[in-house]
Design a protein around this motif. Structure first.
Motif, PDB file in Angstrom:
ATOM      1  N   PRO A  83       0.798  -1.235   0.000  1.00  0.00           N
ATOM      2  CA  PRO A  83       0.000   0.000   0.000  1.00  0.00           C
ATOM      3  C   PRO A  83       0.825   1.277   0.000  1.00  0.00           C
ATOM      4  N   MET A  84       2.079   1.224   0.466  1.00  0.00           N
ATOM      5  CA  MET A  84       2.825   2.462   0.656  1.00  0.00           C
ATOM      6  C   MET A  84       3.022   3.257  -0.637  1.00  0.00           C
ATOM      7  N   PRO A  85       3.368   2.631  -1.765  1.00  0.00           N
ATOM      8  CA  PRO A  85       3.486   3.425  -2.989  1.00  0.00           C
ATOM      9  C   PRO A  85       2.183   4.121  -3.388  1.00  0.00           C
ATOM     10  N   PHE A  86       1.056   3.514  -3.074  1.00  0.00           N
ATOM     11  CA  PHE A  86      -0.223   4.150  -3.393  1.00  0.00           C
ATOM     12  C   PHE A  86      -0.457   5.358  -2.491  1.00  0.00           C
ATOM     13  N   TYR A  87      -0.132   5.206  -1.210  1.00  0.00           N
ATOM     14  CA  TYR A  87      -0.232   6.350  -0.308  1.00  0.00           C
ATOM     15  C   TYR A  87       0.674   7.488  -0.773  1.00  0.00           C
ATOM     16  N   GLU A  88       1.891   7.138  -1.162  1.00  0.00           N
ATOM     17  CA  GLU A  88       2.841   8.174  -1.598  1.00  0.00           C
ATOM     18  C   GLU A  88       2.329   8.895  -2.846  1.00  0.00           C
ATOM     19  N   LYS A  89       1.800   8.136  -3.793  1.00  0.00           N
ATOM     20  CA  LYS A  89       1.261   8.755  -5.005  1.00  0.00           C
ATOM     21  C   LYS A  89       0.085   9.658  -4.652  1.00  0.00           C
ATOM     22  N   ALA A  90      -0.784   9.188  -3.767  1.00  0.00           N
ATOM     23  CA  ALA A  90      -1.957   9.987  -3.384  1.00  0.00           C
ATOM     24  C   ALA A  90      -1.547  11.270  -2.666  1.00  0.00           C
ATOM     25  N   ILE A  91      -0.531  11.187  -1.819  1.00  0.00           N
ATOM     26  CA  ILE A  91      -0.010  12.387  -1.145  1.00  0.00           C
ATOM     27  C   ILE A  91       0.575  13.352  -2.171  1.00  0.00           C
ATOM     28  N   LEU A 100     -11.908  17.481  -2.402  1.00  0.00           N
ATOM     29  CA  LEU A 100     -12.558  16.396  -3.142  1.00  0.00           C
ATOM     30  C   LEU A 100     -13.518  15.604  -2.271  1.00  0.00           C
ATOM     31  N   TYR A 101     -13.367  15.715  -0.949  1.00  0.00           N
ATOM     32  CA  TYR A 101     -14.364  15.290   0.043  1.00  0.00           C
ATOM     33  C   TYR A 101     -14.292  13.815   0.415  1.00  0.00           C
ATOM     34  N   ASP A 102     -14.144  12.931  -0.551  1.00  0.00           N
ATOM     35  CA  ASP A 102     -13.965  11.506  -0.239  1.00  0.00           C
ATOM     36  C   ASP A 102     -12.699  11.022  -0.948  1.00  0.00           C
ATOM     37  N   TYR A 103     -11.578  11.559  -0.505  1.00  0.00           N
ATOM     38  CA  TYR A 103     -10.294  11.249  -1.129  1.00  0.00           C
ATOM     39  C   TYR A 103      -9.749   9.984  -0.483  1.00  0.00           C
ATOM     40  N   VAL A 159      -6.531  20.870   4.126  1.00  0.00           N
ATOM     41  CA  VAL A 159      -6.160  19.742   4.977  1.00  0.00           C
ATOM     42  C   VAL A 159      -7.211  18.636   4.956  1.00  0.00           C
ATOM     43  N   TYR A 160      -8.445  18.954   4.584  1.00  0.00           N
ATOM     44  CA  TYR A 160      -9.531  17.975   4.692  1.00  0.00           C
ATOM     45  C   TYR A 160      -9.227  16.696   3.914  1.00  0.00           C
ATOM     46  N   ASP A 161      -8.697  16.829   2.699  1.00  0.00           N
ATOM     47  CA  ASP A 161      -8.428  15.628   1.910  1.00  0.00           C
ATOM     48  C   ASP A 161      -7.226  14.849   2.431  1.00  0.00           C
ATOM     49  N   VAL A 162      -6.298  15.519   3.107  1.00  0.00           N
ATOM     50  CA  VAL A 162      -5.210  14.799   3.772  1.00  0.00           C
ATOM     51  C   VAL A 162      -5.786  13.926   4.876  1.00  0.00           C
ATOM     52  N   VAL A 163      -6.746  14.470   5.604  1.00  0.00           N
ATOM     53  CA  VAL A 163      -7.457  13.708   6.640  1.00  0.00           C
ATOM     54  C   VAL A 163      -8.153  12.501   6.025  1.00  0.00           C
ATOM     55  N   SER A 164      -8.909  12.732   4.938  1.00  0.00           N
ATOM     56  CA  SER A 164      -9.650  11.636   4.308  1.00  0.00           C
ATOM     57  C   SER A 164      -8.728  10.481   3.942  1.00  0.00           C
ATOM     58  N   LEU A 165      -7.550  10.808   3.449  1.00  0.00           N
ATOM     59  CA  LEU A 165      -6.603   9.780   3.016  1.00  0.00           C
ATOM     60  C   LEU A 165      -5.953   9.062   4.187  1.00  0.00           C
ATOM     61  N   LEU A 166      -5.397   9.819   5.129  1.00  0.00           N
ATOM     62  CA  LEU A 166      -4.556   9.225   6.170  1.00  0.00           C
ATOM     63  C   LEU A 166      -5.352   8.646   7.331  1.00  0.00           C
ATOM     64  N   GLU A 167      -6.615   9.030   7.486  1.00  0.00           N
ATOM     65  CA  GLU A 167      -7.438   8.412   8.532  1.00  0.00           C
ATOM     66  C   GLU A 167      -8.697   7.813   7.929  1.00  0.00           C
ATOM     67  N   ASP A 168      -8.513   7.154   6.808  1.00  0.00           N
ATOM     68  CA  ASP A 168      -9.613   6.422   6.183  1.00  0.00           C
ATOM     69  C   ASP A 168      -9.982   5.254   7.090  1.00  0.00           C
ATOM     70  N   PHE A 209      -5.628  19.278  11.326  1.00  0.00           N
ATOM     71  CA  PHE A 209      -5.816  17.849  11.042  1.00  0.00           C
ATOM     72  C   PHE A 209      -6.727  17.222  12.093  1.00  0.00           C
ATOM     73  N   SER A 210      -6.475  17.520  13.370  1.00  0.00           N
ATOM     74  CA  SER A 210      -7.282  16.938  14.438  1.00  0.00           C
ATOM     75  C   SER A 210      -8.727  17.418  14.382  1.00  0.00           C
ATOM     76  N   VAL A 211      -8.915  18.700  14.117  1.00  0.00           N
ATOM     77  CA  VAL A 211     -10.273  19.247  14.088  1.00  0.00           C
ATOM     78  C   VAL A 211     -11.054  18.689  12.898  1.00  0.00           C
ATOM     79  N   MET A 212     -10.427  18.640  11.726  1.00  0.00           N
ATOM     80  CA  MET A 212     -11.131  18.119  10.556  1.00  0.00           C
ATOM     81  C   MET A 212     -11.370  16.617  10.666  1.00  0.00           C
ATOM     82  N   THR A 213     -10.433  15.896  11.271  1.00  0.00           N
ATOM     83  CA  THR A 213     -10.662  14.470  11.510  1.00  0.00           C
ATOM     84  C   THR A 213     -11.875  14.268  12.409  1.00  0.00           C
TER      85      THR A 213
END
Length: 363
Positions: free
Chosen positions: A127-135, A208-211, A242-251, A285-289
């Motif tokens: 999964p890590m290469p996919f996370y890196e690409k998404a970031i 994007l809301y559901d990243y 930051v919202y889409d960073v949250v969506s990705l990293l705390e899916d 990040f914490s508030v949006m999460t």
């Protein structure tokens, strides 16, 4: 959007309804695009009211998107965001034709295939290469001077407040056995308003809301950031980047080890600067999460209690754990205390039979 294939196939013609709603409208639409003799394969429906059909026998890989039943997210929202993302140099499906009328909303799209990042990881890919690409895609987007110039609505404090109230409307009765008082409801909203209105400055972007990996695809034959095909972005708004960073990293669908989280956080911050300091980024990040999970606490309960869809309930424990961790921040102390004072224990599972509790919205 394009996951495991369904078995049923229907002919694209008015006579071939086969239980699929609006088949005649789809057939007429395809005929107007010169695709009279193709067949359509319905793809599995999920939580969305949109339906997708793979086109067989066409000149290129194609999908029909039927948004007729999606009254909350009109087809033109998808078209607007799709065109915006493509104008920024990102990969979104090419739209070959579309119709939005009083009776139907249909689009003929480029078909990226079946390889969502979710599917590839479930098949054993690292999964890590996919996370890196998404970031890297997010960092590119947030660094683009025109990212926030899309003709979409703003992700306002009022909208965030309304979403967070899903916890009151649906999760509170499930956790307590009854709804909260009017006084507690007002206090909850005021706490959230105080938090959101006193946040430090943050860069706006298109959100994007559901990243999440289910909405990203490996697109064969494309390199770099363009290998990542973006999907299901019709709910996009202009709001905190930051919202889409949250969506990705705390899916809630994926486990991400703390070390991997920190590596990916660092990778993003090394490429994009959306707050004045890293401490401010971490607060956002914490508030949006927490806001996102308060929204989704209620969504998952509602999908079960009102709509009879239990499939996503399994994610509530992970969601609770995420929210509880972030509620330890001093800036969120008032919200944490509200949960405690109103007997909504985010460290405990919902009790059996919660669907029969009192206090849910009338349905």
């Amino acid at each position: 959007m394009v996951l495991a294939q369904a078995k049923e196939q229907i002919v694209a013609g008015p006579e071939a309804l086969n239980g699929e709603p609006y088949a005649s409208q789809r057939a007429d639409f395809l005929a107007r695009t010169g695709l009279e003799n193709v067949t359509l394969e319905p793809l599995p429906a999920h939580a969305s009211y949109r339906r997708y059909y793979r086109v067989h026998g066409g000149p290129r890989p194609l999908l029909v998107m039927d948004a007729t039943l999606d009254v909350t997210e009109p087809l033109m929202w998808f078209v607007t965001v799709d065109q915006h993302l493509r104008s920024l140099g990102l990969t979104a499906p090419e739209i070959y034709d579309y119709e939005a009328t009083e009776t139907h909303e249909l689009a003929l799209l480029e078909d990226f295939g079946d390889d969502t990042y979710d599917v590839l990881i479930d098949k054993g890919a690292d999964p890590m290469p996919f996370y890196e690409k998404a970031i890297d895609v997010l960092a590119y987007l947030h660094n683009h001077a025109d990212a926030a110039k899309a003709d979409v609505s703003a992700y306002t404090v009022e909208r965030m407040l309304n979403e967070a109230e899903n916890t009151i409307n649906w999760y509170a009765p499930a956790a307590r056995g009854s709804g909260v008082s009017d006084e507690a409801r007002l206090a909850y909203r005021q706490i959230w308003q105080d938090i959101l209105e006193n946040m430090p400055p943050v860069q706006d972007s298109i959100v994007l809301y559901d990243y999440i990996f289910n909405n990203m695809m490996h697109v064969p034959g494309r390199d770099g950031l363009n290998e990542c095909g973006l999907l299901d972005f019709q709910a996009a708004r202009i709001g905190p980047a930051v919202y889409d960073v949250v969506s990705l990293l705390e899916d809630i669908r994926r486990d991400l080890a703390p070390e991997a989280f920190q590596t990916l956080r660092r990778r993003y911050l090394d490429q994009a600067r959306i707050t004045e300091t890293e401490e401010e980024f971490d607060l956002w990040f914490s508030v949006m999460t927490t806001q996102r999970h308060c929204k989704n606490f209620g969504n998952l309960v509602r999908l079960f209690v009102r709509d009879g869809k239990p499939q996503l309930l399994k994610y509530i424990p992970r969601m609770r754990n995420f929210a509880w961790q972030h509620l330890q921040k001093p800036e969120l102390a008032a919200l944490k205390n509200w949960f405690v004072e109103n007997d909504i224990d985010l460290t405990q599972d919902l009790k059996e039979g919660f669907e029969h509790a009192n206090g849910y919205p009338k349905r």
